[in-house]
Design an enzyme around this catalytic site. Structure first.
Site, PDB file in Angstrom:
ATOM      1  N   ILE A  15      24.855  56.725  62.450  1.00 29.43           N
ATOM      2  CA  ILE A  15      25.127  55.462  62.710  1.00 29.43           C
ATOM      3  C   ILE A  15      25.017  55.575  64.249  1.00 29.43           C
ATOM      4  CG2 ILE A  15      26.875  53.705  62.958  1.00 29.43           C
ATOM      5  CD1 ILE A  15      27.849  54.846  60.217  1.00 29.43           C
ATOM      6  N   ASP A  61      32.641  69.672  72.228  1.00 25.19           N
ATOM      7  CA  ASP A  61      33.400  69.327  71.379  1.00 25.19           C
ATOM      8  C   ASP A  61      34.543  68.380  71.811  1.00 25.19           C
ATOM      9  OD1 ASP A  61      35.671  69.013  69.462  1.00 25.19           O
ATOM     10  OD2 ASP A  61      35.747  71.154  68.855  1.00 25.19           O
ATOM     11  N   SER A 127      36.570  51.931  58.601  1.00 19.23           N
ATOM     12  CA  SER A 127      35.900  52.038  57.404  1.00 19.23           C
ATOM     13  C   SER A 127      36.627  51.142  56.378  1.00 19.23           C
ATOM     14  CB  SER A 127      35.971  53.707  56.800  1.00 19.23           C
ATOM     15  OG  SER A 127      35.527  53.577  55.249  1.00 19.23           O
ATOM     16  N   THR A 129      37.496  52.024  53.591  1.00 15.99           N
ATOM     17  CA  THR A 129      38.179  52.818  53.050  1.00 15.99           C
ATOM     18  C   THR A 129      39.869  52.515  53.407  1.00 15.99           C
ATOM     19  OG1 THR A 129      38.801  55.145  52.170  1.00 15.99           O
ATOM     20  CG2 THR A 129      38.417  54.733  54.674  1.00 15.99           C
ATOM     21  N   TYR A 153      40.631  62.027  54.611  1.00 19.11           N
ATOM     22  CA  TYR A 153      39.718  61.404  55.550  1.00 19.11           C
ATOM     23  C   TYR A 153      40.002  59.784  55.735  1.00 19.11           C
ATOM     24  CZ  TYR A 153      35.609  58.153  56.783  1.00 19.11           C
ATOM     25  OH  TYR A 153      34.799  57.441  57.560  1.00 19.11           O
ATOM     26  N   LYS A 157      41.362  57.354  59.039  1.00 24.99           N
ATOM     27  CA  LYS A 157      40.897  56.212  59.518  1.00 24.99           C
ATOM     28  C   LYS A 157      42.332  55.163  59.705  1.00 24.99           C
ATOM     29  CE  LYS A 157      36.636  57.240  60.181  1.00 24.99           C
ATOM     30  NZ  LYS A 157      36.355  57.398  61.633  1.00 24.99           N
ATOM     31  N   ASN A 204      26.763  60.819  49.261  1.00 20.63           N
ATOM     32  CA  ASN A 204      26.803  59.290  49.343  1.00 20.63           C
ATOM     33  C   ASN A 204      25.320  58.843  48.295  1.00 20.63           C
ATOM     34  OD1 ASN A 204      27.590  59.252  52.384  1.00 20.63           O
ATOM     35  ND2 ASN A 204      28.822  58.125  51.085  1.00 20.63           N
ATOM     36  N   ARG A 236      29.011  47.918  45.499  1.00 24.83           N
ATOM     37  CA  ARG A 236      29.512  48.297  46.694  1.00 24.83           C
ATOM     38  C   ARG A 236      28.597  47.209  47.592  1.00 24.83           C
ATOM     39  NH1 ARG A 236      32.346  50.817  44.484  1.00 24.83           N
ATOM     40  NH2 ARG A 236      33.062  53.048  44.485  1.00 24.83           N
ATOM     41  N   ARG A 299      33.444  59.098  38.814  1.00 25.85           N
ATOM     42  CA  ARG A 299      34.003  60.227  39.796  1.00 25.85           C
ATOM     43  C   ARG A 299      35.158  59.550  39.995  1.00 25.85           C
ATOM     44  NH1 ARG A 299      30.454  59.891  45.632  1.00 25.85           N
ATOM     45  NH2 ARG A 299      31.408  58.042  45.493  1.00 25.85           N
ATOM     46  N   ASP A 302      36.970  56.562  42.515  1.00 23.39           N
ATOM     47  CA  ASP A 302      35.954  55.283  42.737  1.00 23.39           C
ATOM     48  C   ASP A 302      36.672  54.213  42.452  1.00 23.39           C
ATOM     49  OD1 ASP A 302      33.452  56.554  43.876  1.00 23.39           O
ATOM     50  OD2 ASP A 302      32.605  56.861  42.154  1.00 23.39           O
TER      51      ASP A 302
HETATM   52  P1  NAD Z   1      27.623  61.477  61.165  1.00 21.39           P
HETATM   53  O1  NAD Z   1      28.453  62.791  60.548  1.00 21.39           O
HETATM   54  O2  NAD Z   1      26.228  61.160  60.905  1.00 21.39           O
HETATM   55  O3  NAD Z   1      28.241  61.368  62.715  1.00 21.39           O
HETATM   56  C1  NAD Z   1      29.359  61.769  63.347  1.00 21.39           C
HETATM   57  C2  NAD Z   1      28.623  62.615  64.506  1.00 21.39           C
HETATM   58  O4  NAD Z   1      30.107  63.116  65.246  1.00 21.39           O
HETATM   59  C3  NAD Z   1      27.859  63.797  64.258  1.00 21.39           C
HETATM   60  O5  NAD Z   1      26.968  63.973  65.116  1.00 21.39           O
HETATM   61  C4  NAD Z   1      28.876  64.986  64.724  1.00 21.39           C
HETATM   62  O6  NAD Z   1      28.339  66.152  65.206  1.00 21.39           O
HETATM   63  C5  NAD Z   1      29.684  64.279  65.870  1.00 21.39           C
HETATM   64  N1  NAD Z   1      31.154  65.135  65.755  1.00 21.39           N
HETATM   65  C6  NAD Z   1      32.033  65.021  64.645  1.00 21.39           C
HETATM   66  N2  NAD Z   1      33.233  65.563  65.335  1.00 21.39           N
HETATM   67  C7  NAD Z   1      32.973  65.954  66.634  1.00 21.39           C
HETATM   68  C8  NAD Z   1      33.747  66.428  67.731  1.00 21.39           C
HETATM   69  N3  NAD Z   1      35.024  67.106  67.501  1.00 21.39           N
HETATM   70  N4  NAD Z   1      33.167  66.609  69.034  1.00 21.39           N
HETATM   71  C9  NAD Z   1      31.747  65.965  69.269  1.00 21.39           C
HETATM   72  N5  NAD Z   1      31.054  65.662  68.181  1.00 21.39           N
HETATM   73  C10 NAD Z   1      31.636  65.700  66.958  1.00 21.39           C
HETATM   74  O7  NAD Z   1      28.303  60.253  60.628  1.00 21.39           O
HETATM   75  P2  NAD Z   1      28.065  58.741  60.615  1.00 21.39           P
HETATM   76  O8  NAD Z   1      27.751  58.622  59.273  1.00 21.39           O
HETATM   77  O9  NAD Z   1      27.219  58.412  61.600  1.00 21.39           O
HETATM   78  O10 NAD Z   1      29.450  58.125  61.065  1.00 21.39           O
HETATM   79  C11 NAD Z   1      30.046  57.643  62.131  1.00 21.39           C
HETATM   80  C12 NAD Z   1      31.158  57.282  62.159  1.00 21.39           C
HETATM   81  O11 NAD Z   1      31.397  56.238  61.273  1.00 21.39           O
HETATM   82  C13 NAD Z   1      32.486  58.223  61.597  1.00 21.39           C
HETATM   83  O12 NAD Z   1      33.585  57.975  62.351  1.00 21.39           O
HETATM   84  C14 NAD Z   1      32.561  57.900  60.206  1.00 21.39           C
HETATM   85  O13 NAD Z   1      33.999  58.272  59.887  1.00 21.39           O
HETATM   86  C15 NAD Z   1      32.370  56.438  60.081  1.00 21.39           C
HETATM   87  N6  NAD Z   1      31.962  55.898  58.988  1.00 21.39           N
HETATM   88  C16 NAD Z   1      31.092  56.062  58.355  1.00 21.39           C
HETATM   89  C17 NAD Z   1      30.643  55.571  57.192  1.00 21.39           C
HETATM   90  C18 NAD Z   1      29.343  56.083  56.559  1.00 21.39           C
HETATM   91  O14 NAD Z   1      29.273  55.914  55.184  1.00 21.39           O
HETATM   92  N7  NAD Z   1      28.495  56.864  57.063  1.00 21.39           N
HETATM   93  C19 NAD Z   1      31.149  54.656  56.632  1.00 21.39           C
HETATM   94  C20 NAD Z   1      32.283  54.151  57.289  1.00 21.39           C
HETATM   95  C21 NAD Z   1      32.874  54.672  58.655  1.00 21.39           C
HETATM   96  C1  WQD Z   2      28.374  54.554  46.179  1.00 24.19           C
HETATM   97  C2  WQD Z   2      28.290  54.305  44.618  1.00 24.19           C
HETATM   98  C3  WQD Z   2      29.363  56.186  43.337  1.00 24.19           C
HETATM   99  C4  WQD Z   2      26.527  59.296  44.463  1.00 24.19           C
HETATM  100  C5  WQD Z   2      32.083  56.250  50.527  1.00 24.19           C
HETATM  101  C6  WQD Z   2      33.437  56.753  51.455  1.00 24.19           C
HETATM  102  C7  WQD Z   2      33.651  55.494  52.187  1.00 24.19           C
HETATM  103  C8  WQD Z   2      32.626  55.119  53.200  1.00 24.19           C
HETATM  104  C9  WQD Z   2      31.291  54.850  52.467  1.00 24.19           C
HETATM  105  C10 WQD Z   2      33.263  56.502  55.159  1.00 24.19           C
HETATM  106  C11 WQD Z   2      29.765  54.804  43.758  1.00 24.19           C
HETATM  107  C12 WQD Z   2      27.833  55.882  43.142  1.00 24.19           C
HETATM  108  C13 WQD Z   2      27.252  57.918  44.425  1.00 24.19           C
HETATM  109  C14 WQD Z   2      25.805  59.907  43.315  1.00 24.19           C
HETATM  110  C15 WQD Z   2      26.532  57.960  42.164  1.00 24.19           C
HETATM  111  N1  WQD Z   2      32.695  56.329  54.020  1.00 24.19           N
HETATM  112  N2  WQD Z   2      27.218  57.358  43.225  1.00 24.19           N
HETATM  113  N3  WQD Z   2      26.080  58.856  42.024  1.00 24.19           N
HETATM  114  O1  WQD Z   2      32.173  55.970  47.402  1.00 24.19           O
HETATM  115  O2  WQD Z   2      31.455  53.686  48.103  1.00 24.19           O
HETATM  116  O3  WQD Z   2      32.197  55.109  49.862  1.00 24.19           O
HETATM  117  O4  WQD Z   2      31.160  56.035  51.670  1.00 24.19           O
HETATM  118  O5  WQD Z   2      34.105  55.800  55.663  1.00 24.19           O
HETATM  119  O6  WQD Z   2      35.038  55.932  52.678  1.00 24.19           O
HETATM  120  O7  WQD Z   2      34.358  56.792  50.246  1.00 24.19           O
HETATM  121  O8  WQD Z   2      29.889  55.691  48.702  1.00 24.19           O
HETATM  122  O9  WQD Z   2      27.556  56.328  48.594  1.00 24.19           O
HETATM  123  O10 WQD Z   2      29.532  57.983  47.588  1.00 24.19           O
HETATM  124  O11 WQD Z   2      28.817  55.897  46.348  1.00 24.19           O
HETATM  125  O12 WQD Z   2      26.712  57.156  41.035  1.00 24.19           O
HETATM  126  O13 WQD Z   2      25.328  60.855  43.386  1.00 24.19           O
HETATM  127  O14 WQD Z   2      27.477  55.259  43.986  1.00 24.19           O
HETATM  128  O15 WQD Z   2      30.185  56.422  42.238  1.00 24.19           O
HETATM  129  O16 WQD Z   2      30.058  53.922  42.913  1.00 24.19           O
HETATM  130  P1  WQD Z   2      31.426  55.087  48.301  1.00 24.19           P
HETATM  131  P2  WQD Z   2      28.949  56.406  47.755  1.00 24.19           P
END
Ligand code: NAD
Ligand code: WQD
Length: 342
Positions: A15, A61, A127, A129, A153, A157, A204, A236, A299, A302
């Site tokens: 992101i 870091d 999130s 979550t 996790y 948050k 995911n 979702r 899972r 979920d």
């Molecule tokens: P990502 O893992 O691709 O990006 C996170 C980045 O942070 C990585 O590049 C990693 O190297 C860096 N990082 C982690 N710990 C570090 C540290 N101690 N020092 C320096 N760099 C560090 O994840 P993303 O999907 O881009 O998620 C970004 C943010 O959004 C996270 O906080 C995640 O929890 C939150 N988020 C993600 C999702 C999702 O599904 N992708 C959903 C909800 C919230």
């Molecule tokens: C989506 C749907 C699975 C994989 C997670 C975190 C949440 C947030 C977003 C960070 C679900 C189904 C998945 C597979 C499947 N992240 N699935 N087969 O669980 O909604 O959310 O990511 O903050 O905190 O919990 O996302 O992509 O894992 O799953 O059937 O191999 O796909 O059961 O219904 P989720 P997901």
């Protein structure tokens, strides 16, 4: 000229990299701080190719406060977007201390230095979550009570939001915070230059779908077909990562209007639910690629169905998602194909 330099922690991640592109497009400068534990240098190359500018990158870091402070001391920073965190729900259950240390220690360092260097605008990656298992509703709004979240996790948050709220409430700090609660970010930049790079086997859905189509994974298992939804699979709110990235720019614009300390929580989703089967069927239709998949058992942990109420994002930030899950499928597949051909 107004200083618009944003420190983006985790800016090399999924992101974060998309957000850096949108920041530059909107006239901001971004400084990326990332130790690349979950990302790759190719993201930086992709970002630079997209914006046709070199980006300042610090490979550290953020838990190392001295090194982080050097960045604050040597740059005039006007705002922070704090993405850096570990994010694998299952791994956090196995390695809780690693998650609490990284996600909370990193955040605390960032806020302490923001305070010391007078950086008042702070965007936090939260999130959906944090809602845990909302009772009696599938469409959650920001007033929906914070629920029990089973994973460490998710707890990081919730605690992150609490830490920030306590800082905002303290008369000793002057901090404006926007906590953005992402639903399910999916897709990639339409250019195919940046996208999601999962570490090992994806947890995911979308990267699992594209990796299965690419032949990297043998089969996709759909977790459960006996949910109380139209087709029996979970629902979702899949939000395109470019839309999500643009919301951060809108968030910074809003923060720049805030006077004194304040904190708001905003859902980022499309407001629409899409089922796992709809993702699979649309993937096959849109790409013409047959997916090898089967139904498996549910899972653990979920939720049946969750999607965002998005009114607050529209009213407060003037932001609304424009792209659909179908756009995200096309862009995610385009990105996966780029990776296949390398
Ligand atoms: P990502 O893992 O691709 O990006 C996170 C980045 O942070 C990585 O590049 C990693 O190297 C860096 N990082 C982690 N710990 C570090 C540290 N101690 N020092 C320096 N760099 C560090 O994840 P993303 O999907 O881009 O998620 C970004 C943010 O959004 C996270 O906080 C995640 O929890 C939150 N988020 C993600 C999702 C999702 O599904 N992708 C959903 C909800 C919230
Ligand atoms: C989506 C749907 C699975 C994989 C997670 C975190 C949440 C947030 C977003 C960070 C679900 C189904 C998945 C597979 C499947 N992240 N699935 N087969 O669980 O909604 O959310 O990511 O903050 O905190 O919990 O996302 O992509 O894992 O799953 O059937 O191999 O796909 O059961 O219904 P989720 P997901």
């Amino acid at each position: 000229m107004e200083n618009k330099t944003i420190l983006v922690s985790g800016g090399a991640g999924y992101i974060g990299s998309h957000t850096v592109v949108e920041l530059f497009k909107a006239g901001y400068q971004a400084i990326i701080v990332d130790d690349f534990r979950a990302s790759s240098e190719r993201m930086i190359t992709g970002v630079q190719d997209l914006i046709q500018t070199d980006v300042k990158v610090y490979r550290i870091d953020i838990c190392d406060k001295d090194k982080l402070e050097e960045i604050f001391a040597s740059n005039k920073i006007s705002g922070i977007i704090h993405f850096a965190a570990l994010k694998a729900v299952g791994e956090s259950v196995e390695e809780p201390l690693m998650y609490y240390r990284n996600n909370l220690h990193g955040l605390i360092n960032m806020v302490e230095l923001a305070d010391k260097y007078g950086v008042n605008n702070f965007v936090f990656s939260s999130s959906c979550t944090v809602y845990g298992e909302p009772k009696g509703t599938r469409k959650v709004h920001e007033g929906t009570p914070i629920g029990h979240t089973p994973s460490p996790y998710g707890a990081t948050k919730q605690m992150g939001e609490r830490i920030l709220q306590d800082c905002v409430n303290s008369s000793k700090l002057n901090l404006a915070v926007l906590s953005l609660r992402y639903f399910n970010p999916v897709g990639a930049h339409p250019s195919g230059l940046i996208g999601e790079l999962p570490n090992g086997k994806p947890n995911n859905l979308m990267p699992f779908v594209t990796q299965t189509a690419a032949g990297i994974r043998e089969k996709l298992t759909v977790f459960g077909n006996d949910y109380n939804t139209a087709d029996g699979t979970c629902i979702r709110d899949f939000i395109h990562v470019v839309d999500l990235a643009q919301a951060h720019v809108s968030g910074l614009e809003w923060l720049s209007t805030v006077e004194g300390s304040n904190m708001e929580f905003v859902n980022l989703g499309t407001g629409k639910g899409t089922s796992v089967l709809e993702i699979i069927n649309n993937f096959e239709q849109l790409t013409g690629v047959k997916l090898n998949w089967e139904f498996g058992s549910r899972r653990e942990g979920d939720l049946e169905e969750i999607f965002a109420e998005t009114k607050k994002a529209e009213e407060l930030l003037g932001w609304k998602s424009k792209l659909t899950f179908k756009d995200a499928i096309v862009d995610a597949w385009n990105w996966e194909q780029k990776l296949m051909n390398e």
